[in-house]
Structures are given as C-alpha cells and as structure tokens.
Write a protein that holds these residues in place. Structure first.
Motif, mmCIF file in Angstrom:
data_model
loop_
_atom_site.group_PDB
_atom_site.id
_atom_site.type_symbol
_atom_site.label_atom_id
_atom_site.label_comp_id
_atom_site.label_asym_id
_atom_site.label_seq_id
_atom_site.Cartn_x
_atom_site.Cartn_y
_atom_site.Cartn_z
ATOM 1 N N ASN A 127 0.831 -1.205 0.000
ATOM 2 C CA ASN A 127 0.000 0.000 0.000
ATOM 3 C C ASN A 127 0.867 1.257 0.000
ATOM 4 N N ASP A 128 1.504 1.484 -1.128
ATOM 5 C CA ASP A 128 2.397 2.634 -1.243
ATOM 6 C C ASP A 128 1.603 3.928 -1.276
ATOM 7 N N GLN A 129 2.106 4.905 -0.534
ATOM 8 C CA GLN A 129 1.438 6.205 -0.502
ATOM 9 C C GLN A 129 2.307 7.278 -1.150
ATOM 10 N N GLY A 130 3.279 6.872 -1.950
ATOM 11 C CA GLY A 130 4.111 7.882 -2.581
ATOM 12 C C GLY A 130 5.241 8.317 -1.660
ATOM 13 N N GLU A 131 4.932 8.414 -0.354
ATOM 14 C CA GLU A 131 5.936 8.772 0.631
ATOM 15 C C GLU A 131 7.017 7.708 0.706
ATOM 16 N N LEU A 132 6.561 6.460 0.617
ATOM 17 C CA LEU A 132 7.476 5.340 0.677
ATOM 18 C C LEU A 132 8.475 5.417 -0.466
ATOM 19 N N SER A 133 7.954 5.698 -1.644
ATOM 20 C CA SER A 133 8.843 5.700 -2.781
ATOM 21 C C SER A 133 9.842 6.854 -2.716
ATOM 22 N N SER A 134 9.457 7.978 -2.099
ATOM 23 C CA SER A 134 10.444 9.056 -1.977
ATOM 24 C C SER A 134 11.468 8.758 -0.880
ATOM 25 N N LEU A 135 11.054 8.077 0.177
ATOM 26 C CA LEU A 135 12.017 7.654 1.209
ATOM 27 C C LEU A 135 13.045 6.688 0.605
ATOM 28 N N LEU A 136 12.540 5.713 -0.158
ATOM 29 C CA LEU A 136 13.456 4.761 -0.791
ATOM 30 C C LEU A 136 14.434 5.474 -1.719
ATOM 31 N N LYS A 137 13.938 6.451 -2.430
ATOM 32 C CA LYS A 137 14.774 7.195 -3.346
ATOM 33 C C LYS A 137 15.878 7.940 -2.589
ATOM 34 N N ARG A 138 15.517 8.574 -1.477
ATOM 35 C CA ARG A 138 16.521 9.281 -0.674
ATOM 36 C C ARG A 138 17.583 8.329 -0.142
ATOM 37 N N SER B 210 4.782 -10.823 -4.842
ATOM 38 C CA SER B 210 5.949 -10.721 -5.700
ATOM 39 C C SER B 210 5.641 -10.058 -7.024
ATOM 40 N N SER B 211 4.997 -8.936 -6.913
ATOM 41 C CA SER B 211 4.678 -8.214 -8.121
ATOM 42 C C SER B 211 5.961 -7.699 -8.761
ATOM 43 N N LEU B 212 6.089 -7.936 -10.048
ATOM 44 C CA LEU B 212 7.256 -7.445 -10.779
ATOM 45 C C LEU B 212 7.308 -5.931 -10.719
ATOM 46 N N SER B 213 6.128 -5.327 -10.566
ATOM 47 C CA SER B 213 6.087 -3.861 -10.567
ATOM 48 C C SER B 213 6.854 -3.287 -9.376
ATOM 49 N N TYR B 214 6.890 -4.023 -8.243
ATOM 50 C CA TYR B 214 7.650 -3.518 -7.097
ATOM 51 C C TYR B 214 9.113 -3.326 -7.466
ATOM 52 N N LEU B 215 9.623 -4.275 -8.212
ATOM 53 C CA LEU B 215 11.051 -4.246 -8.531
ATOM 54 C C LEU B 215 11.396 -3.115 -9.478
ATOM 55 N N SER B 216 10.465 -2.771 -10.346
ATOM 56 C CA SER B 216 10.778 -1.717 -11.313
ATOM 57 C C SER B 216 10.360 -0.340 -10.806
ATOM 58 N N LYS B 217 9.355 -0.311 -9.933
ATOM 59 C CA LYS B 217 8.785 0.957 -9.495
ATOM 60 C C LYS B 217 9.609 1.647 -8.414
ATOM 61 N N PHE B 218 10.255 0.836 -7.549
ATOM 62 C CA PHE B 218 10.963 1.418 -6.409
ATOM 63 C C PHE B 218 12.470 1.357 -6.595
ATOM 64 N N ASN B 219 13.164 2.284 -5.905
ATOM 65 C CA ASN B 219 14.620 2.277 -5.949
ATOM 66 C C ASN B 219 15.149 1.171 -5.044
ATOM 67 N N LEU B 220 15.576 0.078 -5.650
ATOM 68 C CA LEU B 220 16.160 -1.041 -4.916
ATOM 69 C C LEU B 220 17.493 -1.381 -5.564
ATOM 70 N N THR B 221 18.336 -2.094 -4.822
ATOM 71 C CA THR B 221 19.618 -2.502 -5.407
ATOM 72 C C THR B 221 19.717 -4.013 -5.571
ATOM 73 N N THR B 222 18.907 -4.745 -4.792
ATOM 74 C CA THR B 222 19.125 -6.179 -4.669
ATOM 75 C C THR B 222 17.803 -6.920 -4.506
ATOM 76 N N VAL B 223 17.733 -8.117 -5.039
ATOM 77 C CA VAL B 223 16.577 -8.972 -4.778
ATOM 78 C C VAL B 223 17.088 -10.302 -4.221
ATOM 79 N N LYS B 224 16.445 -10.790 -3.152
ATOM 80 C CA LYS B 224 16.847 -12.050 -2.530
ATOM 81 C C LYS B 224 15.816 -13.123 -2.834
ATOM 82 N N ILE B 225 16.243 -14.148 -3.538
ATOM 83 C CA ILE B 225 15.321 -15.225 -3.907
ATOM 84 C C ILE B 225 15.071 -16.092 -2.679
ATOM 85 N N ASP B 226 13.804 -16.314 -2.363
ATOM 86 C CA ASP B 226 13.468 -17.068 -1.155
ATOM 87 C C ASP B 226 13.998 -18.499 -1.209
ATOM 88 N N ARG B 227 14.368 -18.958 -0.012
ATOM 89 C CA ARG B 227 14.914 -20.302 0.179
ATOM 90 C C ARG B 227 14.021 -21.407 -0.386
#
Ligand code: C2E
Ligand code: MG
Ligand code: MG
Ligand code: MG
Length: 274
Positions: free
Chosen positions: A158-169, A187-204
């Motif tokens: 439930n992103d409110q836009g604030e989250l995405s700016s915090l991640l960006k900072r 595991s929406s693919l959109s999370y990976l492209s929409k937010f500033n992330l560096t790494t994805v961890k594949i579950d065990r």
C-alpha cells in the motif's frame, strides 16, 4: 467477562482463555525486558560473491536467549513484536548494534563486509526511522555503502508515494536496499521496477527445489534474468548443497547465502583478533 484486565490476574486468564494466548502474553512480557536484560544478540551469516567465493556481505540475524524460555526463534518473536510498538525498540537496538559492528570491522579491515539489516515494515515507515538511521551511522562514522536494508514486499503493498520518496533518498544516499524473500508473497514485478532497490533475494523455498524440480529451476532463472534486466543484484538464500550452488553460479546469480557457506554466528567468529 472476556476482556483483558490490565491488572493481569493469571488465574483468571488460565481458566477461561486459550492456552496459546496466555503463552503469547507471557512471551511478550518477557520480550519487553529482553533488551534491558541483555538477552538479545546479533548473529551474522556470510553472503559470498558467486564469482570468487569472497565474503562480501553478512546478514545480521537477531537471537534471543531468554533465561525463562531458552532460545526463541526470531520467526516466533519478531512477528509477536510486530503486533505492538515493541518492534520499534527492537529494531532500533538492531540498527545500533549492527552499525557499531560495521564500525569495528571497518577498523580491522578495509574490505569489511557490508552488513545487511532486516527492517520491519512498521519500523521502516515510522516517523523516526530515517533520522535514526543517519544519526546512528554518523555517530559511528559508518558510510552508507557499508549498510544494506532488507525489506519485505508487504511494505510495497500500500504505497502512498511517501514510501517511494524515502526509498529514493536512501538509494541516493548510497544504502543497499534489498527485497527479501522474493517469490513468497504477491511478488509483483512492478515492485522491482517501481521502487529504488539494489538487490533482490530469492526465497529459500525456490533454492531447496533447484536440483529436483524443473519449475523451481525455471523460476530461479527467470528471477535472475529479470533482476539483472532491472539493474539489480541477485542473492540466493538458503543454499545448502554444492549442486544448488553450481546451478546458481551457472545461472549467473550474483551472491550466495546459506548453510553451505556458513550458519549465522557471533561476530567474533568472522575476524580473529590476535
Ligand atoms: P530472513 O530475513 O529471510 O533470514 C533468513 C533466515 O534463513 C534466517 O533465519 C537464517 O538463519 C535462515 N537460513 C539461512 N541459510 C539457511 C539455510 O541454508 N537453510 C535453512 N534451513 N535456513 C537458512 P532466522 O535467523 O531464524 O530468522 C528468521 C526470520 O526472522 C528472518 O528471515 C527475518 O524475517 C526475521 N529476522 C531475523 N532477524 C531480524 C531482525 O534483526 N529484525 C527483523 N525485523 N527481523 C529479523
Ligand atoms: Mg533477511
Ligand atoms: Mg530472507
Ligand atoms: Mg526467507
């Protein structure tokens, strides 16, 4: 009368209430004192570079040794702490402890591993978090690129836009930002492209099926390809066998973590001070 009495009459609770609820309440009250009583500890698990087997990161994993309950798994007490504000105190303790460790390791070795810290959703979205993060690093002269934050996808639901700016900072400040347990929830693919992330961890759960199950193999291959196409590094969690490791290396997974390379252990088992 089924309401909880703040006075806490245990006889009353025991007679009418579910035994599990009583146990939960007891655990919660013990957990409240765990920080002050020095019952919490951080263990660290190696994460290695798949190309050359070098130790590049460690994941900080909390441990609770209660004098009353014995060792309690974080899989039990973290979700419990997340039901109240307790997770904020525990999370702040973890942050401080991990940053102090990063500072000690950096003094010993310029190639000290990045420390990856699990951050609960409630902690991450709390008002104080960003400020606390920066002041803690500053207090211990730790650089942002020595720290990675592990987040779970419930954060993004439930992103409110604030989250995405915090991640960006945080991203622009130089922190590693990883999406933990990928593949378990929506595991929406959109999370990976929409937010500033560096790494994805594949579950065990996908790694354990690698040798025997073609579907797991295909999924792991797809996650790695997708991660790379989005400019992310990919970590495989829970690598237990050399066959799994070989497949992951062949699929060009970047980093490997699991019992094959080392179980979580106290900090002093990593660099020997002599
Ligand atoms: P996680 O973040 O996904 O951490 C990985 C878990 O997998 C750890 O369990 C680790 O010990 C375990 N593991 C690693 N390699 C292997 C393997 O090869 N085989 C098997 N069977 N297990 C492996 P642990 O330490 O019990 O932690 C459980 C969960 O508790 C963590 O899952 C994380 O969600 C949470 N947690 C742990 N420490 C913290 C913390 O400091 N803060 C917060 N918020 N959550 C934490
Ligand atoms: Mg984690
Ligand atoms: Mg994980
Ligand atoms: Mg996991």
């Amino acid at each position: 009368e089924t309401k909880l009495s703040r006075k806490g009459e245990w006889g009353f609770f025991n007679s009418g209430m579910d035994a599990r609820l009583v146990e939960t309440l007891r655990m919660e009250s013990l957990l409240r004192n765990a920080i002050a009583n020095n019952e919490l500890q951080l263990y660290y698990q190696p994460i290695i570079d798949a190309k050359n087997s070098e130790l590049v990161k460690v994941e900080a994993l909390i441990r609770w040794n209660s004098p009353v309950l014995g060792w309690v798994s974080p899989a039990i007490f973290i979700p419990l702490a997340e039901q109240s504000e307790l997770i904020i105190d525990i999370g702040s303790w973890v942050l401080k402890e991990a940053v102090e460790q990063a500072s000690r390791w950096k003094k010993l070795d310029v190639n000290a591993p990045v420390i990856s810290i699990n951050v609960s959703v409630k902690q991450f979205v709390s008002r104080e978090f960003e400020q606390l993060l920066f002041t803690t690093l500053e207090a211990h002269t730790v650089q942002t690129n020595q720290i990675e934050l592990e987040l779970t996808e419930t954060l993004f639901a439930n992103d409110q836009g604030e989250l995405s700016s915090l991640l960006k900072r945080l991203y622009e400040a130089g922190f590693g930002l990883s999406l933990d347990d990928f593949g378990t929830g929506y595991s929406s693919l959109s999370y990976l492209s929409k937010f500033n992330l560096t790494t994805v961890k594949i579950d065990r759960s996908f790694i354990s099926g690698l040798e025997i199950d073609d579907r797991s193999h295909s999924l792991v291959r797809a996650i790695i390809a997708m991660g790379h196409s989005l400019g992310l590094k990919v970590v495989a969690e829970g690598v237990e066998t050399s066959a799994q490791s070989r497949i992951l290396i062949a699929e060009e997974c970047d980093y490997l973590q699991g019992y094959l390379f080392g179980k979580p252990a106290p900090s002093d088992t990593f660099f020997q001070l002599d």
